[in-house]
Design a protein around this motif. Sequence first.
Motif, PDB file in Angstrom:
ATOM      1  N   HIS A  23       0.925  -1.135  -0.108  1.00 20.62           N
ATOM      2  CA  HIS A  23       0.033  -0.004  -0.112  1.00 20.62           C
ATOM      3  C   HIS A  23       0.844   1.215  -0.061  1.00 20.62           C
ATOM      4  O   HIS A  23       0.216   2.471  -0.186  1.00 20.62           O
ATOM      5  CB  HIS A  23      -0.819   0.346   1.404  1.00 20.62           C
ATOM      6  CG  HIS A  23      -1.817  -1.032   1.292  1.00 20.62           C
ATOM      7  ND1 HIS A  23      -3.067  -1.272   0.347  1.00 20.62           N
ATOM      8  CD2 HIS A  23      -2.131  -2.031   2.122  1.00 20.62           C
ATOM      9  CE1 HIS A  23      -3.784  -2.322   0.485  1.00 20.62           C
ATOM     10  NE2 HIS A  23      -3.137  -2.873   1.615  1.00 20.62           N
ATOM     11  N   TRP A  24       2.276   1.071   0.216  1.00 19.02           N
ATOM     12  CA  TRP A  24       3.167   2.190   0.087  1.00 19.02           C
ATOM     13  C   TRP A  24       3.777   2.477  -1.257  1.00 19.02           C
ATOM     14  O   TRP A  24       3.682   3.476  -1.825  1.00 19.02           O
ATOM     15  CB  TRP A  24       4.067   2.333   1.480  1.00 19.02           C
ATOM     16  CG  TRP A  24       3.440   2.182   2.672  1.00 19.02           C
ATOM     17  CD1 TRP A  24       2.623   1.304   3.273  1.00 19.02           C
ATOM     18  CD2 TRP A  24       3.160   3.371   3.487  1.00 19.02           C
ATOM     19  NE1 TRP A  24       2.109   1.699   4.519  1.00 19.02           N
ATOM     20  CE2 TRP A  24       2.520   3.288   4.744  1.00 19.02           C
ATOM     21  CE3 TRP A  24       3.782   4.736   3.184  1.00 19.02           C
ATOM     22  CZ2 TRP A  24       2.136   3.989   5.765  1.00 19.02           C
ATOM     23  CZ3 TRP A  24       3.479   5.847   4.475  1.00 19.02           C
ATOM     24  CH2 TRP A  24       2.579   5.308   5.442  1.00 19.02           C
ATOM     25  N   LEU A  25       4.707   1.439  -1.309  1.00 19.42           N
ATOM     26  CA  LEU A  25       5.664   1.610  -2.465  1.00 19.42           C
ATOM     27  C   LEU A  25       5.173   1.368  -3.614  1.00 19.42           C
ATOM     28  O   LEU A  25       5.626   2.214  -4.580  1.00 19.42           O
ATOM     29  CB  LEU A  25       6.961   0.538  -1.994  1.00 19.42           C
ATOM     30  CG  LEU A  25       8.181   0.741  -3.005  1.00 19.42           C
ATOM     31  CD1 LEU A  25       8.922   2.378  -2.807  1.00 19.42           C
ATOM     32  CD2 LEU A  25       9.323  -0.276  -2.534  1.00 19.42           C
ATOM     33  N   PRO A  26       4.760   0.057  -4.094  1.00 25.09           N
ATOM     34  CA  PRO A  26       4.213   0.084  -5.505  1.00 25.09           C
ATOM     35  C   PRO A  26       3.452   1.135  -6.073  1.00 25.09           C
ATOM     36  O   PRO A  26       3.867   1.509  -7.235  1.00 25.09           O
ATOM     37  CB  PRO A  26       3.548  -1.156  -5.613  1.00 25.09           C
ATOM     38  CG  PRO A  26       3.912  -1.973  -4.298  1.00 25.09           C
ATOM     39  CD  PRO A  26       4.367  -0.836  -3.504  1.00 25.09           C
ATOM     40  N   PRO A  27       2.397   1.852  -5.527  1.00 22.78           N
ATOM     41  CA  PRO A  27       1.504   2.719  -6.033  1.00 22.78           C
ATOM     42  C   PRO A  27       2.489   4.007  -6.361  1.00 22.78           C
ATOM     43  O   PRO A  27       2.100   4.846  -7.213  1.00 22.78           O
ATOM     44  CB  PRO A  27       0.382   2.967  -5.153  1.00 22.78           C
ATOM     45  CG  PRO A  27       0.269   1.778  -4.236  1.00 22.78           C
ATOM     46  CD  PRO A  27       1.579   1.318  -4.261  1.00 22.78           C
ATOM     47  N   PHE A  28       3.273   4.193  -5.361  1.00 23.42           N
ATOM     48  CA  PHE A  28       4.204   5.676  -5.529  1.00 23.42           C
ATOM     49  C   PHE A  28       4.985   5.308  -6.619  1.00 23.42           C
ATOM     50  O   PHE A  28       5.303   6.338  -7.614  1.00 23.42           O
ATOM     51  CB  PHE A  28       5.105   5.599  -4.431  1.00 23.42           C
ATOM     52  CG  PHE A  28       5.837   6.753  -4.349  1.00 23.42           C
ATOM     53  CD1 PHE A  28       5.568   7.955  -4.581  1.00 23.42           C
ATOM     54  CD2 PHE A  28       7.452   6.475  -4.618  1.00 23.42           C
ATOM     55  CE1 PHE A  28       6.627   9.144  -4.591  1.00 23.42           C
ATOM     56  CE2 PHE A  28       8.148   7.487  -4.842  1.00 23.42           C
ATOM     57  CZ  PHE A  28       7.921   8.883  -4.890  1.00 23.42           C
ATOM     58  N   LEU A  29       5.642   4.249  -6.811  1.00 28.80           N
ATOM     59  CA  LEU A  29       6.516   3.978  -8.001  1.00 28.80           C
ATOM     60  C   LEU A  29       5.576   4.200  -9.564  1.00 28.80           C
ATOM     61  O   LEU A  29       6.215   4.688 -10.280  1.00 28.80           O
ATOM     62  CB  LEU A  29       7.254   2.640  -7.764  1.00 28.80           C
ATOM     63  CG  LEU A  29       8.440   2.369  -6.749  1.00 28.80           C
ATOM     64  CD1 LEU A  29       8.697   1.186  -6.859  1.00 28.80           C
ATOM     65  CD2 LEU A  29       9.436   3.305  -7.045  1.00 28.80           C
ATOM     66  N   LEU A  30       4.533   3.588  -9.489  1.00 31.58           N
ATOM     67  CA  LEU A  30       3.758   3.666 -10.558  1.00 31.58           C
ATOM     68  C   LEU A  30       3.516   5.234 -10.839  1.00 31.58           C
ATOM     69  O   LEU A  30       3.504   5.512 -12.027  1.00 31.58           O
ATOM     70  CB  LEU A  30       2.511   3.137 -10.453  1.00 31.58           C
ATOM     71  CG  LEU A  30       2.225   1.484 -10.817  1.00 31.58           C
ATOM     72  CD1 LEU A  30       0.544   1.019 -10.641  1.00 31.58           C
ATOM     73  CD2 LEU A  30       2.642   1.382 -12.306  1.00 31.58           C
ATOM     74  N   ARG A  31       3.080   6.018  -9.730  1.00 30.15           N
ATOM     75  CA  ARG A  31       2.793   7.302  -9.990  1.00 30.15           C
ATOM     76  C   ARG A  31       3.839   8.129 -10.368  1.00 30.15           C
ATOM     77  O   ARG A  31       3.840   9.115 -11.327  1.00 30.15           O
ATOM     78  CB  ARG A  31       2.237   7.734  -8.674  1.00 30.15           C
ATOM     79  CG  ARG A  31       0.800   7.506  -8.389  1.00 30.15           C
ATOM     80  CD  ARG A  31       0.364   7.851  -6.873  1.00 30.15           C
ATOM     81  NE  ARG A  31       1.210   9.003  -6.197  1.00 30.15           N
ATOM     82  CZ  ARG A  31       1.675   8.818  -5.302  1.00 30.15           C
ATOM     83  NH1 ARG A  31       1.410   7.856  -4.355  1.00 30.15           N
ATOM     84  NH2 ARG A  31       2.357  10.093  -4.585  1.00 30.15           N
ATOM     85  N   ALA A  32       4.993   7.866  -9.944  1.00 28.25           N
ATOM     86  CA  ALA A  32       6.251   8.418 -10.298  1.00 28.25           C
ATOM     87  C   ALA A  32       6.748   8.244 -11.736  1.00 28.25           C
ATOM     88  O   ALA A  32       6.888   9.203 -12.458  1.00 28.25           O
ATOM     89  CB  ALA A  32       7.423   8.167  -9.339  1.00 28.25           C
ATOM     90  N   ILE A  33       6.845   7.002 -12.096  1.00 31.77           N
ATOM     91  CA  ILE A  33       7.251   6.927 -13.527  1.00 31.77           C
ATOM     92  C   ILE A  33       6.161   7.292 -14.535  1.00 31.77           C
ATOM     93  O   ILE A  33       6.547   7.972 -15.578  1.00 31.77           O
ATOM     94  CB  ILE A  33       7.446   5.385 -13.833  1.00 31.77           C
ATOM     95  CG1 ILE A  33       8.340   5.067 -15.102  1.00 31.77           C
ATOM     96  CG2 ILE A  33       6.249   4.400 -13.561  1.00 31.77           C
ATOM     97  CD1 ILE A  33       8.797   3.687 -15.341  1.00 31.77           C
ATOM     98  N   LEU A  34       4.695   7.091 -14.306  1.00 31.11           N
ATOM     99  CA  LEU A  34       3.673   7.706 -14.906  1.00 31.11           C
ATOM    100  C   LEU A  34       3.805   9.332 -15.050  1.00 31.11           C
ATOM    101  O   LEU A  34       3.452  10.033 -16.104  1.00 31.11           O
ATOM    102  CB  LEU A  34       2.325   7.137 -14.791  1.00 31.11           C
ATOM    103  CG  LEU A  34       2.135   5.781 -14.913  1.00 31.11           C
ATOM    104  CD1 LEU A  34       0.899   5.302 -14.317  1.00 31.11           C
ATOM    105  CD2 LEU A  34       2.137   5.549 -16.361  1.00 31.11           C
ATOM    106  N   PHE A  35       4.164   9.917 -13.830  1.00 28.67           N
ATOM    107  CA  PHE A  35       4.170  11.472 -13.986  1.00 28.67           C
ATOM    108  C   PHE A  35       5.345  11.552 -14.852  1.00 28.67           C
ATOM    109  O   PHE A  35       5.011  12.787 -15.668  1.00 28.67           O
ATOM    110  CB  PHE A  35       4.693  11.771 -12.684  1.00 28.67           C
ATOM    111  CG  PHE A  35       5.419  13.274 -12.491  1.00 28.67           C
ATOM    112  CD1 PHE A  35       4.676  14.354 -12.632  1.00 28.67           C
ATOM    113  CD2 PHE A  35       6.778  13.082 -12.411  1.00 28.67           C
ATOM    114  CE1 PHE A  35       5.303  15.373 -12.746  1.00 28.67           C
ATOM    115  CE2 PHE A  35       7.323  14.398 -12.496  1.00 28.67           C
ATOM    116  CZ  PHE A  35       6.790  15.449 -12.584  1.00 28.67           C
TER     117      PHE A  35
END
Length: 222
Positions: A23-35
């Motif tokens: 609930h912490w790391l994977p969504p952030f990494l997805l958001r960062a690369i898509l950003f």
Amino acid sequence: MKTIRTANDLWRPLKSRLNAAGHWLPPFLLRAILFWEFYEAGVGKLKGDNWFASIQQNFPPVFRDLHPDTLWLMAAWGETVFAVLLLLGLFTRFAALSLVVITAVAIYAVHWPESYDSLSQLWQGYAISNEGYGNFKLPLIFMVMLLPLIFSGGGKLSLDYVFNFLTGCDDRPLQQSDFISKGLALLLLAVPLLFFFPVFSTVMAVAGVILIIGNHYITPQD
């Protein structure tokens, strides 16, 4: 059996902690690369020349009648602003769905083959380079990457989570599996497919609405 129980006793706490970290790391990494991908594309348009006039007739009917300058600004600012919202994790689901629509329009106008005789020929467009069959591989991957953010939100490293925490809202990952959830999934998937397979997407949307409306009659009531 004892060996299996021991292995299970070791695996269950590990799985539990992986679920929590998920609930912490994977969504952030997805958001960062898509950003980065969408922000770079949006800023590139803001700094570059408008070439939409040359492909005006390639846009979906709803967008085709708009002025090329309007389309250009919508794409440029949409990619830029929604990318920033993704990075911040603010209105994550709305930003991700908006980028899915923008990407679907881009695939239709730029990356989709002009014509195809079969699904096997259409699949040749699942490529990075255009060999005459389109090149929708990369934007399609981006769309699939956006889906977890639409369905599951931006995770705990997001302003959405901070806002819910500060306002006392319960933002735990609740799961209510019923016909409404399945209907919503069909409706969300039907949105980008509408541009490419209107009949199929309409059937999906109608099925989704039927599931949502019929949930009261299908689900046993207390």
